[in-house]
Design an enzyme around this catalytic site. Structure first.
Site, PDB file in Angstrom:
ATOM      1  N   ASP A   1       0.859  -1.184   0.000  1.00 14.21           N
ATOM      2  CA  ASP A   1       0.000   0.000   0.000  1.00 14.21           C
ATOM      3  C   ASP A   1       0.891   1.228   0.000  1.00 14.21           C
ATOM      4  OD1 ASP A   1      -2.774   0.230  -0.120  1.00 14.21           O
ATOM      5  OD2 ASP A   1      -3.069  -0.627   1.866  1.00 14.21           O
TER       6      ASP A   1
ATOM      7  N   ARG B   1      -6.755  11.250   0.706  1.00 10.77           N
ATOM      8  CA  ARG B   1      -6.365  10.126  -0.138  1.00 10.77           C
ATOM      9  C   ARG B   1      -7.029  10.233  -1.505  1.00 10.77           C
ATOM     10  NH1 ARG B   1      -7.763   4.877   3.220  1.00 10.77           N
ATOM     11  NH2 ARG B   1      -6.713   3.864   1.453  1.00 10.77           N
TER      12      ARG B   1
ATOM     13  N   LYS C   1      -9.053   2.065  -6.521  1.00 11.04           N
ATOM     14  CA  LYS C   1      -9.833   1.630  -5.361  1.00 11.04           C
ATOM     15  C   LYS C   1     -10.635   2.800  -4.800  1.00 11.04           C
ATOM     16  CE  LYS C   1      -5.947   2.370  -2.180  1.00 11.04           C
ATOM     17  NZ  LYS C   1      -4.946   1.725  -1.309  1.00 11.04           N
TER      18      LYS C   1
ATOM     19  N   HIS D   1     -13.145  -0.429   7.813  1.00 11.74           N
ATOM     20  CA  HIS D   1     -12.291  -1.185   8.729  1.00 11.74           C
ATOM     21  C   HIS D   1     -13.061  -1.565   9.986  1.00 11.74           C
ATOM     22  CE1 HIS D   1      -9.142   0.743   6.275  1.00 11.74           C
ATOM     23  NE2 HIS D   1      -8.402  -0.290   6.600  1.00 11.74           N
TER      24      HIS D   1
ATOM     25  N   ASP E   1     -10.712  -5.617  -1.263  1.00 12.98           N
ATOM     26  CA  ASP E   1     -10.021  -4.923  -0.187  1.00 12.98           C
ATOM     27  C   ASP E   1      -9.696  -5.965   0.888  1.00 12.98           C
ATOM     28  OD1 ASP E   1      -8.919  -2.857   1.274  1.00 12.98           O
ATOM     29  OD2 ASP E   1     -10.747  -1.680   1.399  1.00 12.98           O
TER      30      ASP E   1
END
Length: 481
Positions: free
Chosen positions: A73, A145, A175, A188, A259
């Site tokens: 990543d 991001r 993504k 998450h 993911d």
């Protein structure tokens, strides 16, 4: 391939520690497609490169004539396993820099330079760029991001970065399909629910993905996002309808990777074995980071044995992964040759990206913004040290607060978002620019050594501030320059 071999060929797993031999053993234990590097797997450039060599040697010994995937990543900004904090690698600013610059050539060059450093370290797959379209302050997960809140501007940045990674010989992955930037739950921790209509998604969130697919993106990462208009309550990563939209509506023919399968959006409901089978049944080709790799592998083998998972579906997935890795070998052969000595060589490209992104939203443009002596307040100690080093290198004299100075400069961050000054220099999300009354305000979009160098050049008048805000900020222009 045997059922055990084909089951492993669709798994991309984490591994323990920094020992190259242990990494190679993890690859062969379950016939894996490859491994994913995290910060705990990094001791030095030579050690990371040795791990890459060990993986490829183990791959060859297994009789496979295509590379093993060695992934990371590395987006820039906070999501950057191999940056200056880890060793001599070049740090890159947040991907929002690409949106602010809105310069495909600069963005592509930065991605290529990053790719060359990764490949010099033995890696061949990067989970970047981020194709999410942020909605600004309500976006609790993606933020900087993302390149922009404008789908078309984000799409330009994403396609440019994808081309750069390919030119550098590294696989890229757009993504998090179908887009995480408009959601208020972090996948998450739990399951984000996307309530937009199919038409709204097509006009906003899907635009950067569609453009990237049209431009030849090799992989798309499926997010753990429940899209009410497609498959209510079901994460896209395990939703047949989400894969249908990607394949049929967008025309994607590459590798669909999930993911991380260790994320709360999935693990709160299913076991590692159940998640792996559900994802493959839905249409995934490569399964990233199950919590329990042996259980995920055994679950796939068992599902093949009892017929709940068709061998044709797993062969299709594994075939795509193998084709992807053969393609990576071909683009690497065409790219610039690199060795570990090239790690750290990307600093000029990182500087160029930050320099193109610096945005001035208040104050007089086209002149020096600071006098010869300055005070500096705000930010963390690391922020202060980095900025001061760059300011002094640019010829500014940073003096103690009790001494007189020509200009007060305040570093604004998420932790220190407000305060008065002559010049406010924002390192984090651009909407924080409204938290200060400084008459001159700059957005930097990062805190790398090169970002500080770029903003110091603007303060001294040696360089312009050519960027524009990539998100709308109430009460502020996109630029005054």
């Amino acid at each position: 391939m045997s059922p055990e071999e084909v089951a492993g060929q669709v798994l991309l797993a984490r591994y323990p520690g920094t020992d190259p031999a242990a990494a190679a053993a993890a690859l062969t234990a379950h016939h894996l497609a490859g491994l994913v590097l995290f910060s705990e797997n990094v001791a030095s450039v030579d050690q990371v490169a040795a791990t890459g060599s060990a993986l490829q040697a183990a791959q060859a010994e297994s009789g496979r004539d295509w590379p093993a995937a060695f992934a990371v990543d590395n987006e820039g900004g906070l999501v950057q396993r191999l940056g200056a904090a880890a060793g001599p690698w070049t740090s890159f600013p947040t991907f929002m820099s690409a949106g602010a610059a809105d310069d495909p050539a600069v963005t592509s060059a930065a991605a290529e330079a990053m790719a060359l450093e990764l490949r010099a370290s033995g890696l061949n797959y990067d989970f970047a760029p981020d194709a999410d379209v942020t909605v600004g302050p309500a976006d609790v997960t993606i933020g900087m991001r993302a390149a922009s809140s404008d789908p078309e501007r984000a799409a330009r940045a994403v396609t440019a970065a994808t081309a750069g990674f390919t030119a550098g010989g590294v696989i890229s992955s757009v993504k998090h399909f179908p887009g995480h930037g408009s959601l208020t739950v972090d996948s998450h921790q739990g399951l984000p629910v996307q309530g937009a209509s199919a038409a709204e998604l097509a006009a906003r969130d899907l635009v950067p993905f569609e453009r990237a697919v049209d431009a030849g993106a090799p992989t798309v990462m499926m997010g753990h996002i429940a899209v009410e208009a497609w498959d209510p309550g079901v994460p896209a990563s395990v939703s047949p309808e989400a894969y249908r939209v990607l394949r049929e509506d967008l025309g994607f023919t590459g590798v669909a990777i999930t993911d991380g399968l260790d994320m709360g959006a999935l693990t709160q409901t299913w076991s590692s074995a159940e998640i792996a089978v559900l994802a493959l049944q839905a249409g995934a080709d490569l399964l990233l980071g199950p919590v329990d790799v042996p259980a995920a592998h055994a679950g796939i083998v068992a599902a093949l044995a009892d017929g709940s998972l068709g061998r044709d579906r797993v062969d299709e997935a594994a075939g795509r992964v193998i084709a992807l890795m053969r393609w990576q070998a071909a683009i690497a052969a065409d790219a610039q040759a690199v060795t570990t000595a090239d790690v750290g060589s990307a600093a000029p490209a990182s500087l160029a990206l930050s320099a193109a992104a610096i945005t001035q939203v208040a104050g007089q443009c086209g002149r020096a913004l600071a006098g010869d002596t300055i005070h500096v307040r705000g930010g963390s100690r690391a922020d202060w040290d980095g900025f001061v080093a760059a300011a002094e290198a640019a010829g500014l004299d940073v003096v103690a607060l009790e001494q007189p100075a020509d200009t007060d400069v305040r570093l604004l961050t998420g932790a220190t978002p407000s305060g008065s000054a002559d010049v406010a220099v924002l390192l984090d999300e651009p909407w924080l620019l409204t938290e200060t009354d400084a008459p001159t305000r700059l957005a930097v979009y990062g805190r790398t050594a090169q970002a500080f160098e770029a903003v110091a050049a603007v303060l001294t008048g040696a360089a312009p501030a050519p960027g524009t805000l990539p998100v709308e900020v109430s009460g502020l222009p996109a630029t005054v320059c």
